[in-house]
Enzyme design. Structure first.
Site, PDB file in Angstrom:
ATOM      1  N   HIS A   1      -9.032   4.322   0.462  1.00  0.00           N
ATOM      2  CA  HIS A   1      -7.775   3.410  -0.068  1.00  0.00           C
ATOM      3  C   HIS A   1      -8.341   2.283  -0.922  1.00  0.00           C
ATOM      4  O   HIS A   1      -8.893   1.362  -0.449  1.00  0.00           O
ATOM      5  CB  HIS A   1      -7.182   2.792   1.268  1.00  0.00           C
ATOM      6  CG  HIS A   1      -6.526   3.601   2.019  1.00  0.00           C
ATOM      7  ND1 HIS A   1      -5.014   3.787   1.846  1.00  0.00           N
ATOM      8  CD2 HIS A   1      -6.702   4.544   3.012  1.00  0.00           C
ATOM      9  CE1 HIS A   1      -4.335   4.606   2.703  1.00  0.00           C
ATOM     10  NE2 HIS A   1      -5.569   5.090   3.534  1.00  0.00           N
TER      11      HIS A   1
ATOM     12  N   GLU B   1      -6.885   0.376  -2.797  1.00  0.00           N
ATOM     13  CA  GLU B   1      -6.207  -1.032  -2.563  1.00  0.00           C
ATOM     14  C   GLU B   1      -6.410  -1.673  -1.457  1.00  0.00           C
ATOM     15  O   GLU B   1      -6.216  -2.934  -1.335  1.00  0.00           O
ATOM     16  CB  GLU B   1      -4.481  -0.568  -2.473  1.00  0.00           C
ATOM     17  CG  GLU B   1      -4.154  -0.157  -1.262  1.00  0.00           C
ATOM     18  CD  GLU B   1      -4.509   1.369  -0.763  1.00  0.00           C
ATOM     19  OE1 GLU B   1      -5.099   2.038  -1.716  1.00  0.00           O
ATOM     20  OE2 GLU B   1      -3.789   1.901  -0.045  1.00  0.00           O
TER      21      GLU B   1
ATOM     22  N   CYS C   1      -5.421   9.130  -0.324  1.00  0.00           N
ATOM     23  CA  CYS C   1      -5.539   9.440   0.903  1.00  0.00           C
ATOM     24  C   CYS C   1      -4.788  10.701   1.030  1.00  0.00           C
ATOM     25  O   CYS C   1      -4.978  11.942   0.326  1.00  0.00           O
ATOM     26  CB  CYS C   1      -4.971   8.377   1.990  1.00  0.00           C
ATOM     27  SG  CYS C   1      -5.545   8.755   3.526  1.00  0.00           S
TER      28      CYS C   1
END
Lengths: 195, 253
Positions: free
Chosen positions: A170, A172, A81
């Site tokens: 993202h 994750e 990001c």
């Protein structure tokens, strides 16, 4: 076991990144010590917040030099990001602030006719990734490979070159698709950096 | 293209999932970690966890719950309920939340959202608005403290100022419709949509896919539901199949 070091700039939320790499079986450490980053096997530069504040946070501890050194040595680096944006040359979010300049691109805001911030899942290639951003780069710079998403026009979803992966989304938080992308980065960047 | 999100909501009290009607009559509905994993497997795009605990012990149990859910969750997690200070919010983020929703405290301390967004970035800050039909003026007013306090603040005006106050998203709950399964308050949603450019999550009253289609047509970016998922009437993936057939872009997983 892969040892992943996550840079703690004091402004990024690192809990989700830690949890994700732990699920992937990595040994995870969060650090605000540039020496630990210099010696790490894998390094993650996460980031939320403003471009200018992000650069100040990197510079105040000397992370900026360590990241550039590692990049020049071809060592594994993941930017997430704002972490992608800080690798670029500049951002209209913080005029006059120079980025790390590893990616020859400037960061700009989404056009005003689309929902900003972009919060949610957008298509990337064969999957979907979770985004939370108001700024992005518009095209893949020379020397990098990657994929695009669309939000009021094409923008860069992720870039890769050698052992570096930089994601605007993202990974994750992008479910099984995101985890597969990270597993392939761990594997590929290790191979590349040993060459 | 950005897809429309489906967000199951877990109400948490002292580390357990509970469900009530109009924020009252809570009944036990299970283990939050198990439910979070189930919703993730069922195609949820994000989870919202609202801490409805009224006690200090309940509050610290909520942080443990956030940590435990974060370990298993690979989709975004928004946590809200009783967030009263920057410190409380950053505790939630450190425990593993990706976003924090602020409701009552934002009304009582209007600079809280600004302070929070300067600390953690506006993309982590959700203005949670509980709105009820006003008995004193035309429109809706913000209610706080689980609906016990009618503030007199115009909910649409409140939404209009969300961005400048530091929020990156709005979670809009109809207090009148919450838990009733009578559908989202479409008039309220449309009025808020016209007032703000921020992403809006519609909440309160969902019973079936038609309610969600109406909400998306009125400009919602995401729809939240609790009862229909708790009671296993449907799953996010089942809803997404129906939404896709009706031309609404959703993430297929």
């Amino acid at each position: 076991m892969n040892r992943v070091v996550i840079i703690d700039t004091g402004i990024a939320n690192t809990a989700s990144v830690c949890a994700c790499f732990t699920r992937l079986g990595c040994d995870v450490m969060v650090t605000d010590d540039p020496a630990a980053v210099r010696d790490a096997e894998f390094v993650v530069l996460p980031g939320v917040g403003r471009f200018g504040a992000g650069m100040r946070a990197l510079q105040s501890r000397g992370f900026d030099r360590v990241i550039v050194e590692r990049y020049e040595q071809g060592l594994p680096l993941l930017g997430i990001c704002l972490g992608l944006q800080l690798l670029c040359t500049s951002s209209t979010e913080s005029e006059g602030v120079a980025g790390l300049g590893l990616i020859d691109a400037s960061v700009t805001e989404f056009p005003c006719e689309v929902r900003t911030p972009q919060h949610g899942w957008n298509r990337v290639g064969d999957g979907y990734a979770y985004y939370s951003n108001s700024y992005r780069i518009e095209s893949i710079p020379a020397g990098w490979s990657g994929e695009l998403s669309d939000h009021g026009g094409p923008f860069v979803a992720y870039l890769q070159r050698g052992a570096t992966l930089a994601c605007q989304f993202h990974p994750e938080l992008s479910g099984a698709w995101g985890e597969r992308l990270l597993v392939s980065w761990l594997k590929r960047s290790q191979e590349v950096s040993r060459c | 293209m950005l897809t429309q999100r489906i967000i199951p909501c877990l109400d948490i009290d002292c580390g357990r999932v509970v469900k009530g009607v109009k924020f009252a009559n809570l009944r036990d509905a299970g283990d939050p970690v198990e439910q979070a994993m189930q919703y993730q497997a069922d195609g949820a795009d994000e989870l919202v966890m609202l801490d409805v605990s009224a006690t200090v012990d309940g509050r610290s149990a909520a942080l443990d719950t956030v940590r435990a859910v974060r370990r298993v969750l690979s989709i975004p997690l928004c946590v809200g309920g009783g967030v009263r200070s920057v410190e409380h919010a950053t505790d939630m983020l450190r425990a593993g939340a990706d976003k924090v929703g602020v409701n009552s405290a934002a009304v009582e301390n209007p600079t809280l959202l600004r302070e929070l967004s300067e600390e953690v970035g506006s993309q982590c800050v959700v203005l949670s608005i509980d709105a009820a039909r006003s008995t004193t003026f035309e429109g809706w007013e913000v209610v706080t403290r689980s609906g016990q306090n009618r503030t007199g603040v115009d909910a649409v005006d409140w939404a209009r100022h969300a961005r400048s106050m530091g929020a990156g998203e709005i979670l809009l709950t109809s207090f009148d419709n919450d838990g009733t399964r009578s559908g989202y308050d479409i008039e309220l949603l449309s009025a808020v949509r016209r007032a703000t450019p921020l992403p809006v999550i519609a909440s309160g009253g969902a019973n079936h896919v038609e309610h969600m289609i109406s909400a998306f047509h009125c400009g919602a970016d995401a729809v939240l539901a609790a009862s229909i998922f708790h009671d296993r009437d449907t799953t996010p993936n089942q809803l997404k199949q129906q939404l896709a057939q009706r031309g609404i872009e959703v993430r297929q997983s």
